[in-house]
Design an enzyme around this catalytic site. Structure first.
Site, PDB file in Angstrom:
ATOM      1  N   ASN A 234      11.988  11.773 -21.506  1.00 48.49           N
ATOM      2  CA  ASN A 234      10.651  11.700 -20.914  1.00 48.49           C
ATOM      3  C   ASN A 234       9.800  12.782 -21.587  1.00 48.49           C
ATOM      4  O   ASN A 234       9.936  13.958 -21.277  1.00 48.49           O
ATOM      5  CB  ASN A 234      10.747  11.930 -19.394  1.00 48.49           C
ATOM      6  CG  ASN A 234       9.389  11.974 -18.728  1.00 48.49           C
ATOM      7  OD1 ASN A 234       8.367  11.612 -19.334  1.00 48.49           O
ATOM      8  ND2 ASN A 234       9.349  12.414 -17.470  1.00 48.49           N
ATOM      9  N   TRP A 235       8.958  12.350 -22.503  1.00 50.61           N
ATOM     10  CA  TRP A 235       8.190  13.327 -23.290  1.00 50.61           C
ATOM     11  C   TRP A 235       7.045  13.955 -22.494  1.00 50.61           C
ATOM     12  O   TRP A 235       6.440  14.911 -22.950  1.00 50.61           O
ATOM     13  CB  TRP A 235       7.598  12.648 -24.541  1.00 50.61           C
ATOM     14  CG  TRP A 235       8.585  12.311 -25.601  1.00 50.61           C
ATOM     15  CD1 TRP A 235       9.953  12.499 -25.573  1.00 50.61           C
ATOM     16  CD2 TRP A 235       8.300  11.731 -26.886  1.00 50.61           C
ATOM     17  NE1 TRP A 235      10.517  12.074 -26.745  1.00 50.61           N
ATOM     18  CE2 TRP A 235       9.529  11.598 -27.573  1.00 50.61           C
ATOM     19  CE3 TRP A 235       7.131  11.305 -27.513  1.00 50.61           C
ATOM     20  CZ2 TRP A 235       9.609  11.058 -28.851  1.00 50.61           C
ATOM     21  CZ3 TRP A 235       7.217  10.777 -28.794  1.00 50.61           C
ATOM     22  CH2 TRP A 235       8.441  10.661 -29.459  1.00 50.61           C
ATOM     23  N   LYS A 236       6.708  13.379 -21.348  1.00 54.48           N
ATOM     24  CA  LYS A 236       5.550  13.853 -20.574  1.00 54.48           C
ATOM     25  C   LYS A 236       4.321  13.912 -21.488  1.00 54.48           C
ATOM     26  O   LYS A 236       4.190  13.064 -22.362  1.00 54.48           O
ATOM     27  CB  LYS A 236       5.873  15.189 -19.897  1.00 54.48           C
ATOM     28  CG  LYS A 236       7.182  15.084 -19.082  1.00 54.48           C
ATOM     29  CD  LYS A 236       7.420  16.217 -18.157  1.00 54.48           C
ATOM     30  CE  LYS A 236       8.744  15.992 -17.423  1.00 54.48           C
ATOM     31  NZ  LYS A 236       9.023  16.998 -16.426  1.00 54.48           N
TER      32      LYS A 236
ATOM     33  N   SER B 200      16.281  19.540 -15.389  1.00 56.30           N
ATOM     34  CA  SER B 200      16.846  20.643 -16.175  1.00 56.30           C
ATOM     35  C   SER B 200      18.146  20.277 -16.897  1.00 56.30           C
ATOM     36  O   SER B 200      19.049  21.114 -17.026  1.00 56.30           O
ATOM     37  CB  SER B 200      17.031  21.883 -15.294  1.00 56.30           C
ATOM     38  OG  SER B 200      15.777  22.330 -14.833  1.00 56.30           O
TER      39      SER B 200
ATOM     40  N   GLU C 179      15.857  12.632  -9.173  1.00 54.72           N
ATOM     41  CA  GLU C 179      15.295  13.863  -9.751  1.00 54.72           C
ATOM     42  C   GLU C 179      14.828  14.773  -8.618  1.00 54.72           C
ATOM     43  O   GLU C 179      13.668  14.690  -8.188  1.00 54.72           O
ATOM     44  CB  GLU C 179      14.105  13.526 -10.652  1.00 54.72           C
ATOM     45  CG  GLU C 179      14.470  12.743 -11.878  1.00 54.72           C
ATOM     46  CD  GLU C 179      13.531  13.068 -13.047  1.00 54.72           C
ATOM     47  OE1 GLU C 179      14.035  13.322 -14.130  1.00 54.72           O
ATOM     48  OE2 GLU C 179      12.306  13.082 -12.846  1.00 54.72           O
TER      49      GLU C 179
ATOM     50  N   GLY D 190      12.355  21.049 -14.635  1.00 56.61           N
ATOM     51  CA  GLY D 190      11.626  21.964 -15.527  1.00 56.61           C
ATOM     52  C   GLY D 190      11.811  23.433 -15.256  1.00 56.61           C
ATOM     53  O   GLY D 190      10.922  24.227 -15.554  1.00 56.61           O
TER      54      GLY D 190
ATOM     55  N   GLU E  65       5.917  14.256 -10.654  1.00 59.22           N
ATOM     56  CA  GLU E  65       4.625  14.800 -11.104  1.00 59.22           C
ATOM     57  C   GLU E  65       3.488  13.828 -10.773  1.00 59.22           C
ATOM     58  O   GLU E  65       2.377  14.246 -10.459  1.00 59.22           O
ATOM     59  CB  GLU E  65       4.697  15.115 -12.609  1.00 59.22           C
ATOM     60  CG  GLU E  65       5.510  16.382 -12.847  1.00 59.22           C
ATOM     61  CD  GLU E  65       6.224  16.447 -14.184  1.00 59.22           C
ATOM     62  OE1 GLU E  65       5.869  15.698 -15.105  1.00 59.22           O
ATOM     63  OE2 GLU E  65       7.159  17.270 -14.290  1.00 59.22           O
TER      64      GLU E  65
ATOM     65  N   HIS F  33       7.463   9.140 -10.736  1.00 61.45           N
ATOM     66  CA  HIS F  33       7.884  10.489 -11.121  1.00 61.45           C
ATOM     67  C   HIS F  33       7.244  11.514 -10.174  1.00 61.45           C
ATOM     68  O   HIS F  33       6.096  11.337  -9.759  1.00 61.45           O
ATOM     69  CB  HIS F  33       7.484  10.767 -12.576  1.00 61.45           C
ATOM     70  CG  HIS F  33       8.123  12.011 -13.098  1.00 61.45           C
ATOM     71  ND1 HIS F  33       7.642  13.265 -12.797  1.00 61.45           N
ATOM     72  CD2 HIS F  33       9.228  12.203 -13.870  1.00 61.45           C
ATOM     73  CE1 HIS F  33       8.427  14.181 -13.367  1.00 61.45           C
ATOM     74  NE2 HIS F  33       9.394  13.556 -14.030  1.00 61.45           N
TER      75      HIS F  33
ATOM     76  N   GLY G 132      13.742  15.685 -19.621  1.00 64.80           N
ATOM     77  CA  GLY G 132      12.370  16.060 -19.956  1.00 64.80           C
ATOM     78  C   GLY G 132      12.342  17.010 -21.140  1.00 64.80           C
ATOM     79  O   GLY G 132      12.443  16.599 -22.296  1.00 64.80           O
ATOM     80  N   GLY G 133      12.252  18.316 -20.859  1.00 60.35           N
ATOM     81  CA  GLY G 133      12.079  19.337 -21.888  1.00 60.35           C
ATOM     82  C   GLY G 133      13.035  19.199 -23.074  1.00 60.35           C
ATOM     83  O   GLY G 133      12.616  19.278 -24.231  1.00 60.35           O
TER      84      GLY G 133
HETATM   85  P1  PGA Z   1      13.210  18.430 -17.188  1.00 56.01           P
HETATM   86  O1  PGA Z   1      12.328  17.202 -16.663  1.00 56.01           O
HETATM   87  O2  PGA Z   1      14.419  17.842 -17.916  1.00 56.01           O
HETATM   88  O3  PGA Z   1      12.307  19.191 -18.113  1.00 56.01           O
HETATM   89  O4  PGA Z   1      13.639  19.209 -15.981  1.00 56.01           O
HETATM   90  C1  PGA Z   1      12.927  16.029 -16.165  1.00 56.01           C
HETATM   91  C2  PGA Z   1      11.869  15.069 -15.698  1.00 56.01           C
HETATM   92  O5  PGA Z   1      10.894  15.519 -15.075  1.00 56.01           O
HETATM   93  O6  PGA Z   1      11.963  13.858 -15.917  1.00 56.01           O
END
Ligand code: PGA
Length: 258
Positions: free
Chosen positions: A12-14, A214, A169, A175, A99, A97, A235-236
């Site tokens: 997930n590149w956001k 994470s 999640e 994150g 966010e 998600h 994500g990251g």
């Molecule tokens: P993260 O994000 O791996 O940076 O914790 C995961 C996500 O929000 O999908």
């Protein structure tokens, strides 16, 4: 729910990577994963879908979006519809998600409209659910997750549900380098599989659940070794080609040892 492609590693590149950066990333990633039996999906910004999908063509990488509108078209400034992302090359979409829920005020009812529209349009859906730290501390985790699943999947048939993958999640693990423990992940994945199997009248093994929060190349294997973890939403650590390829490699190793 979705029988191929497991274990599945979703990046997930956001809101990261311009088209030029996406192109460079795909060119480097493709040769590193092309022999892999692991499903590799990339959820990229809208503007990267076309270039990423073109580069992923004839590889084991699928490209998708991180969100879409709950309507097909209309006077909705700034929105992007299911047909638009599909024409650009998306084959799946992440919905719900945390966010989107927290920053953009999306509730379960809006997410449910998006889920139904995505499925009707022929997209696969990664539906994110997760509890906050306050909800966990108040002992409400199970109730919160069940309600999210029920409301987000209202009126989804068992046939349609074969195109839905759940991503657990926990909001407190995203994150911040503080992933959930394997014990928590196993407990929640069992809960989701049993609850949804019942709700949608499916065998539990047809309900697929990813873990996200994470995840990195050092901890990925500990989650992937668990039989109830069908993959990871990253994500990251998905932004760096080497660490993402290493997570895919770990998924392959974990599958062999299962
Ligand atoms: P993260 O994000 O791996 O940076 O914790 C995961 C996500 O929000 O999908």
């Amino acid at each position: 729910m979705v029988h191929n492609n497991f274990p599945l590693i979703v990046g997930n590149w956001k809101m990261h990577k311009t088209m030029a950066e996406a192109k460079e990333h795909l060119m480097r990633l493709k040769p590193l994963v092309f022999r892999s039996k692991v499903g590799v999906w990339l959820a990229v910004p809208f503007t990267d879908i076309k270039v990423a999908a073109e580069l992923a063509h004839k590889s084991n990488i699928r490209v998708g979006a991180q969100n879409m509108s709950d309507l097909l078209y209309g006077a909705l400034t700034g929105e992007v519809s299911a047909p638009m992302i599909m024409e650009a090359g998306a084959s799946f979409v992440i919905l719900g998600h945390s966010e989107r829920r927290r920053i953009f005020n999306e509730d379960d009812f809006m997410i449910n409209r998006k889920v139904k529209l995505a499925l009707r349009s022929g997209l696969k859906v990664i539906l994110c659910i997760g509890e906050s730290q306050e909800e966990r501390d108040a002992g409400k985790t199970e109730a919160v997750l069940k309600l999210q699943l029920k409301e987000c999947l209202e009126d989804v048939t068992s046939a349609q549900a074969t195109n839905v993958i759940i991503a657990y999640e926990p909001v407190w693990a995203i994150g911040n380098q503080k992933p959930a423990t394997v014990e928590i992940v196993e407990e929640i994945h069992h809960l989701c599989k049993n609850y949804l199997a019942n709700l949608l009248e499916l065998p539990p093994k047809h309900v697929h659940v990813l873990y996200g929060g994470s995840v990195n190349s050092s901890n990925a294997k500990s989650f992937l070794c668990s039989p109830c973890v069908d993959g990871l939403l990253v994500g990251g650590a998905s932004l760096d080609v080497q660490s993402f390829a290493e997570i895919i490699h770990q998924a392959q190793l974990a599958e062999v040892s299962k």
